[in-house]
Scaffold this motif. Structure first.
Motif, mmCIF file in Angstrom:
data_model
loop_
_atom_site.group_PDB
_atom_site.id
_atom_site.type_symbol
_atom_site.label_atom_id
_atom_site.label_comp_id
_atom_site.label_asym_id
_atom_site.label_seq_id
_atom_site.Cartn_x
_atom_site.Cartn_y
_atom_site.Cartn_z
ATOM 1 N N UNK A 1 29.530 -31.563 5.709
ATOM 2 C CA UNK A 1 28.073 -31.528 5.666
ATOM 3 C C UNK A 1 27.457 -32.119 6.927
ATOM 4 N N UNK A 2 28.093 -33.134 7.470
ATOM 5 C CA UNK A 2 27.620 -33.702 8.738
ATOM 6 C C UNK A 2 27.754 -32.690 9.868
ATOM 7 N N UNK A 3 28.848 -31.910 9.843
ATOM 8 C CA UNK A 3 29.046 -30.885 10.862
ATOM 9 C C UNK A 3 27.973 -29.801 10.763
ATOM 10 N N UNK A 4 27.538 -29.525 9.531
ATOM 11 C CA UNK A 4 26.527 -28.487 9.315
ATOM 12 C C UNK A 4 25.113 -28.984 9.615
ATOM 13 N N UNK A 5 24.906 -30.299 9.547
ATOM 14 C CA UNK A 5 23.559 -30.867 9.611
ATOM 15 C C UNK A 5 22.791 -30.438 10.861
ATOM 16 N N UNK A 6 23.452 -30.386 11.990
ATOM 17 C CA UNK A 6 22.760 -30.049 13.233
ATOM 18 C C UNK A 6 22.285 -28.594 13.262
ATOM 19 N N UNK B 1 20.934 -24.133 6.277
ATOM 20 C CA UNK B 1 21.294 -23.501 7.548
ATOM 21 C C UNK B 1 20.781 -22.067 7.511
ATOM 22 N N UNK B 2 19.850 -21.688 8.400
ATOM 23 C CA UNK B 2 19.311 -20.317 8.368
ATOM 24 C C UNK B 2 20.354 -19.301 8.785
ATOM 25 N N UNK B 3 20.147 -18.060 8.384
ATOM 26 C CA UNK B 3 21.153 -17.029 8.657
ATOM 27 C C UNK B 3 21.462 -16.888 10.138
ATOM 28 N N UNK C 1 29.752 -21.923 12.000
ATOM 29 C CA UNK C 1 31.135 -21.550 11.714
ATOM 30 C C UNK C 1 32.036 -21.780 12.930
ATOM 31 N N UNK C 2 31.563 -21.405 14.084
ATOM 32 C CA UNK C 2 32.373 -21.491 15.295
ATOM 33 C C UNK C 2 32.398 -22.895 15.895
ATOM 34 N N UNK C 3 31.620 -23.805 15.362
ATOM 35 C CA UNK C 3 31.503 -25.138 15.953
ATOM 36 C C UNK C 3 32.686 -26.050 15.652
#
Length: 348
Positions: free
Chosen positions: A24-29, A297-299, A306-308
């Protein structure tokens, strides 16, 4: 068959609470709307859809061979799905930063998608909060029975479930039911949901006004010959996308006491590895595990997320070819902890 490299990593390996916190932290940005990207998506999609619609209407009025009209239906249906994803993001509050902008654009897009924004937003939120929970199979999901539940039904109950889960019904009759009945007259919805009922009534009114206007302008025959095939094809595509993103062999279903939102998001949602052009038409919804992990996370940032990190790529992976196997997945086997097909009939 899905290769060993495409099998689902174990839920505990992917979605322990500690791991979920990291993910979730990875997705936060990436859970931050970008006005420029949102406007660019609308500007490169809506005019193209309207242009194709007008061209299809012109082909009908001018009595071109109908196969030409149907050929144009394919990209128009793809754009229709893409427009629905924009509405979907508005419902999650992820398309724009401003809540009013999300609600206004989401409601207006409902005129095209035929989905009442407020009603769909509510039922979809329920889906996100209950996905994979065997004790909370509520509205917003494709009905799924366990093997035991199926076997305990009468012959007529088993027949009804087989009929419902058949591919022609799910991809053909299902979309017709959704567009013409379910989202026009949702009588399974509590009357206490006043905002959601208001959205249904407003959406129905807008559709009637638009339909009458177009009917008088270019003729009912033209409107039906153009819009019906678009809706049917887009509806089938939409149902298929939703189906394979939660109905695959090593999915995630468990009872309420063991249900975990983190595991449901990562282990219960597939990564549909589509060609780039199909990711574009489907608004990147194939990165579904990330969407369920972080719905804000917007489309237009799902692929970027995903690639991060390799950690965000650890999800059940399906390709166009391997996803066809999902059509045979009908029941959840609680003993084997996987989706299975219908049991074979005993032979005399």
């Amino acid at each position: 068959e899905i290769s060993s490299s495409e099998q689902k990593p174990t839920p505990d390996a992917l979605a322990s609470r500690q791991q979920a916190s990291v993910l979730r932290q990875l997705c936060a940005k990436y859970a931050k709307p970008h006005l420029g990207k949102a406007i660019w998506q609308l500007s490169n999609t809506l005019p193209m859809f309207i242009g194709l619609w007008v061209l299809m209407a012109f082909s009908v009025v001018r009595d071109w061979p109908y196969w030409i009209t149907l050929l144009l239906t394919l990209p128009a249906a793809g754009l229709y799905v893409r427009i629905f994803i924009f509405q979907h993001d508005c419902g999650h509050g992820s398309y724009f930063k401003n809540t009013r902008a999300n609600d206004a654009v989401g409601a207006l897009l409902g005129l095209i998608t035929l989905f009442p924004y407020g009603y769909w937003k509510k039922t979809h939120a329920i889906h996100h909060g209950t996905s994979g929970n065997l004790d909370r199979r509520e509205i917003g999901d494709i009905d799924t029975l366990t093997v035991t539940e199926y076997q305990s039904r009468s012959w007529f109950g088993r027949f009804c479930y087989r009929f419902y889960r058949s591919t022609p019904v799910l991809l053909g009759i299902g979309p017709c039911y959704q567009f013409l009945i379910k989202h026009r007259f949702p009588f399974d919805m509590p009357f206490s949901w006043k905002k959601e009922w208001a959205s249904v009534l407003i959406n129905n009114f807008m559709i009637v006004v638009a339909g009458l206007s177009l009917g008088f302008l270019i003729g009912w025959h033209t409107v039906l010959m153009v819009h019906v095939p678009i809706v049917l094809i887009a509806g089938a595509l939409g149902v298929w996308l939703f189906y394979v993103q939660h109905t695959f062999e090593h999915a995630y279903w468990t009872r309420k006491e063991d249900w975990d939102a983190h595991k449901a998001a990562i282990a219960g949602s597939s990564f549909y590895d589509l060609p780039k052009v199909m990711h574009w038409f489907t608004g990147n919804i194939g990165y579904h595990h990330i969407h369920h992990l972080a719905s804000r996370v917007p489309n237009y940032r799902l692929r970027e997320a995903f690639e991060s990190s390799p950690l965000l790529q650890l999800a059940p992976r399906l390709t166009l070819w391997t996803s066809l196997k999902c059509a045979r997945m009908k029941l959840w086997d609680e003993d084997l902890q996987r989706m299975v097909g219908f049991p074979k009939r005993a032979r005399n």
